[in-house]
Design an enzyme around this catalytic site. Structure first.
Site, PDB file in Angstrom:
ATOM      1  N   GLY A  75      20.372  32.409  38.085  1.00  0.00           N
ATOM      2  CA  GLY A  75      21.573  31.581  38.022  1.00  0.00           C
ATOM      3  C   GLY A  75      22.430  31.951  36.819  1.00  0.00           C
ATOM      4  O   GLY A  75      22.009  32.737  35.958  1.00  0.00           O
ATOM      5  N   GLN A  76      23.621  31.369  36.720  1.00  0.00           N
ATOM      6  CA  GLN A  76      24.522  31.805  35.651  1.00  0.00           C
ATOM      7  C   GLN A  76      23.998  31.424  34.261  1.00  0.00           C
ATOM      8  O   GLN A  76      24.115  32.205  33.322  1.00  0.00           O
ATOM      9  CB  GLN A  76      25.933  31.272  35.873  1.00  0.00           C
ATOM     10  CG  GLN A  76      26.093  29.771  35.871  1.00  0.00           C
ATOM     11  CD  GLN A  76      27.544  29.356  36.101  1.00  0.00           C
ATOM     12  OE1 GLN A  76      28.431  30.181  36.330  1.00  0.00           O
ATOM     13  NE2 GLN A  76      27.795  28.063  36.052  1.00  0.00           N
ATOM     14  N   ALA A  84      18.190  24.554  39.320  1.00  0.00           N
ATOM     15  CA  ALA A  84      18.762  23.286  39.784  1.00  0.00           C
ATOM     16  C   ALA A  84      19.505  23.505  41.083  1.00  0.00           C
ATOM     17  O   ALA A  84      19.954  24.614  41.378  1.00  0.00           O
ATOM     18  CB  ALA A  84      19.714  22.701  38.735  1.00  0.00           C
ATOM     19  N   TYR A 127      23.930  14.191  43.832  1.00  0.00           N
ATOM     20  CA  TYR A 127      23.593  15.220  42.859  1.00  0.00           C
ATOM     21  C   TYR A 127      23.281  14.592  41.505  1.00  0.00           C
ATOM     22  O   TYR A 127      22.247  14.884  40.880  1.00  0.00           O
ATOM     23  CB  TYR A 127      24.749  16.218  42.728  1.00  0.00           C
ATOM     24  CG  TYR A 127      24.671  17.093  41.498  1.00  0.00           C
ATOM     25  CD1 TYR A 127      23.745  18.125  41.405  1.00  0.00           C
ATOM     26  CD2 TYR A 127      25.524  16.869  40.413  1.00  0.00           C
ATOM     27  CE1 TYR A 127      23.676  18.926  40.277  1.00  0.00           C
ATOM     28  CE2 TYR A 127      25.461  17.665  39.275  1.00  0.00           C
ATOM     29  CZ  TYR A 127      24.534  18.686  39.207  1.00  0.00           C
ATOM     30  OH  TYR A 127      24.458  19.469  38.087  1.00  0.00           O
ATOM     31  N   TRP A 177      30.704  21.306  32.907  1.00  0.00           N
ATOM     32  CA  TRP A 177      31.644  22.339  33.354  1.00  0.00           C
ATOM     33  C   TRP A 177      31.172  23.751  32.974  1.00  0.00           C
ATOM     34  O   TRP A 177      31.918  24.551  32.417  1.00  0.00           O
ATOM     35  CB  TRP A 177      33.026  22.078  32.771  1.00  0.00           C
ATOM     36  CG  TRP A 177      33.650  20.792  33.199  1.00  0.00           C
ATOM     37  CD1 TRP A 177      33.029  19.712  33.782  1.00  0.00           C
ATOM     38  CD2 TRP A 177      35.031  20.425  33.058  1.00  0.00           C
ATOM     39  NE1 TRP A 177      33.926  18.700  34.004  1.00  0.00           N
ATOM     40  CE2 TRP A 177      35.168  19.105  33.577  1.00  0.00           C
ATOM     41  CE3 TRP A 177      36.144  21.066  32.540  1.00  0.00           C
ATOM     42  CZ2 TRP A 177      36.379  18.440  33.592  1.00  0.00           C
ATOM     43  CZ3 TRP A 177      37.349  20.391  32.550  1.00  0.00           C
ATOM     44  CH2 TRP A 177      37.474  19.093  33.078  1.00  0.00           C
TER      45      TRP A 177
END
Length: 294
Positions: A10-11, A59, A124, A149
């Protein structure tokens, strides 16, 4: 020190793996190597590799899809962190876990404190909060980093979406009544490393929830405008067809399955005090990320 990093593709996970690879022995299994939806497989992986620290960046982050694909969101956001926390408690090791501004109710304009009452607006957010609570009640020593963000030069995020739309749209309409702090994954990885160093060196560290974000606040429209301004300054050619056509709209004009918090401002005093640092502003971090992207 052996460190297990979940969600390494993931990022945020990618940046954590990249940074930690020179810090310790890193285990960062891919989805093919470890199915995080299979808790039996996770349990076996833990017992086989016996990490000294777990960093959970995994996640379910598809906020709107979580409203319908609830089992998947619940598994990754609640069941997985609960299991990891229980393992850490039994083996007396630390857990570093990433959470979100979506656990807060999103009203008002005052930055949230870690001690403020939560109240998610979406499923979520509910699953992420349940994961936080499970960790807190597990008895382990933990660091929960609630951020807002998140974006990076890779992956799926607002920055890359804006650049993609800029190449194809004559104009853009961007929500302007949701406020927060755009936070690059690179910064989150650096903060994670500072916590891990304190853990490894047995330095004073308070177990608990910490807000992790950039300084200052903006809305999505202003964030998009700053992205395009930087494109112009850097002569990237990544411009929308008409740079003046970036329209500010209210959330009601862009309905989504999951409700977004309008106030994602977070007080950062606790993390700055614990790590003895001053966090950077969101504008300078956006410039660094744009430079990396280019």
């Amino acid at each position: 020190m052996k460190i297990l990093i979940t969600g390494g593709t993931g990022q945020v996970g990618f940046e954590v793996v990249r940074l930690f690879s020179s810090f310790a022995t890193v285990f960062a299994p891919t989805r093919q190597e470890l199915d995080l939806y299979d808790l039996n497989a996770v349990s076996y992986y833990l017992s086989h590799n016996q990490p000294d620290l777990i960093i959970n960046t995994a996640a379910w982050t598809a906020v709107d899809a979580a409203e319908t694909e609830r089992d998947c969101a619940l598994m990754l956001n609640t069941s997985l962190p609960a299991m990891l926390a229980n393992y850490c408690a039994i083996n007396n090791i630390w857990l570093i876990h990433f959470s979100t501004d979506y656990v807060y109710p999103g009203h008002g304009e005052i930055p949230w404190l870690e001690t403020d009452t939560t109240g998610p607006l979406s499923y979520y957010g509910e699953t992420k909060l349940a994961g936080d609570i499970a960790i807190e009640f597990s008895g382990t020593q933990y660091i929960i980093l609630r951020t807002s963000w998140a974006y990076a030069a890779r992956g799926k995020n607002f920055l890359l979406t804006m650049l993609k739309l800029a190449a194809t749209r004559d104009s853009l309409s961007i929500v302007a009544d949701q406020w927060g702090a755009p936070t690059p994954a690179r910064l989150l990885a650096n903060l994670t490393l500072l916590f891990a160093e304190r853990i490894r060196n047995n330095l004073t560290l308070e177990s608990g929830v910490y807000h992790a974000a950039t300084k200052g606040y903006t809305n999505w429209h202003q964030f998009a405008t700053e992205i395009f301004n930087l494109c112009q300054q850097k002569n990237t050619g990544l411009l929308i067809k008409n740079a003046g056509q970036v329209k500010a709209i209210p959330s009601t004009a862009y309905p989504t399955p999951a409700q977004r918090p309008k106030n994602s401002r977070m007080n950062l005093n606790k993390i700055e005090r614990m790590l003895n640092i001053k966090l950077p502003d969101w504008q300078s971090q956006l410039q660094l990320t744009m430079d990396e992207l280019l």
